[in-house]
Enzyme design. Sequence first.
Site, PDB file in Angstrom:
ATOM      1  N   SER A 135       0.966  -1.172   0.165  1.00 28.45           N
ATOM      2  CA  SER A 135       0.091  -0.158   0.151  1.00 28.45           C
ATOM      3  C   SER A 135       1.105   1.287   0.234  1.00 28.45           C
ATOM      4  O   SER A 135       1.941   1.281   0.416  1.00 28.45           O
ATOM      5  CB  SER A 135      -0.890  -0.237   1.177  1.00 28.45           C
ATOM      6  OG  SER A 135      -1.567   1.162   1.280  1.00 28.45           O
ATOM      7  N   TYR A 147      -2.385  -0.202  10.678  1.00 26.38           N
ATOM      8  CA  TYR A 147      -2.336  -0.747   9.302  1.00 26.38           C
ATOM      9  C   TYR A 147      -1.248  -0.476   8.723  1.00 26.38           C
ATOM     10  O   TYR A 147      -0.650  -1.472   7.879  1.00 26.38           O
ATOM     11  CB  TYR A 147      -3.707  -0.245   8.610  1.00 26.38           C
ATOM     12  CG  TYR A 147      -4.061  -0.422   7.352  1.00 26.38           C
ATOM     13  CD1 TYR A 147      -4.153  -2.055   6.971  1.00 26.38           C
ATOM     14  CD2 TYR A 147      -3.617   0.456   6.258  1.00 26.38           C
ATOM     15  CE1 TYR A 147      -4.640  -2.073   5.620  1.00 26.38           C
ATOM     16  CE2 TYR A 147      -3.825   0.174   5.086  1.00 26.38           C
ATOM     17  CZ  TYR A 147      -4.197  -1.180   4.789  1.00 26.38           C
ATOM     18  OH  TYR A 147      -4.302  -1.416   3.415  1.00 26.38           O
TER      19      TYR A 147
END
Length: 223
Positions: A135, A147
């Site tokens: 990501s 995250y």
Amino acid sequence: MARTLIITGASSGIGAATAKAAAEAGWNVALCARSADKLEALAAEIGDRALAIACDVTHREQIADAIKRTVSAFGSLDAVFANAGTGVAKPGVEQGDPQEWHDMIHVNVLAVLYAAHAAIPHLRKSKGQFVITGSKAGRDHLKGSVYGATKWFVQGFAGNLAEEMREWGGRCTVITPGMVDTPFFDEPKPGKIQPEDVANAVVYALQQPATAAVREIHIMPND
Ligand SMILES: NC(=O)c1ccc[n+]([C@@H]2O[C@H](COP(=O)([O-])OP(=O)(O)OC[C@H]3O[C@@H](n4cnc5c(N)ncnc54)[C@H](OP(=O)(O)O)[C@@H]3O)[C@@H](O)[C@H]2O)c1
């Protein structure tokens, strides 16, 4: 003979779009996620090239079994797309929920390792490829994001696995999108990256000649 790709997180979003794009490009696709009904519907849509395998990637024996079933069904394993991932409802560290972190780290970090461990003996035979969904959040610092830190793990691990796999001609790629319009979010994100855009990047990495190891593809929204 058609090459074979196993995809985790294939029931939705990026994984489902990649299943369709890879099948369109001539790959056999094994579809893994927990939602058996969604996998069956997607496999029916794709046709003979697809196999639905309900599987929780946090259970080591389930992903190992899914890989075995894929090899039995299609004859080889040429690529893995370790894409299953999750976020948390409670952001930040001070306000975060340690149980949510535990469960997220299990999916985003440990389950990627389980898939790699189970797949590599097969990928070694096919000089295959391992693709992981990282990501933008694994390249930048985001306030209090646990995250994001799981995706920093993915970013680092993908490079390390690439160095291990290259010893026998294998390749590892990390795909690092910014915001993608998927059910990962409660609200639609129509102006953001589309799951098909990420799928195209995965197929691009998979289709390169053996002399080209695509180590990372970073995609950002253009709005
Ligand atoms: N959307 C974004 O903006 C964005 C940006 C960068 C990176 N990513 C990453 O992209 C990947 C795919 O996410 P997405 O955006 O496509 O979201 P999504 O539509 O919510 O898809 C997540 C997928 O992961 C599967 N999954 C979750 N836990 C699992 C488990 N324990 N076992 C097996 N499968 C599991 C889900 O299937 P079941 O629920 O059926 O098990 C689903 O297929 C994730 O790694 C995410 O972190 C997303």
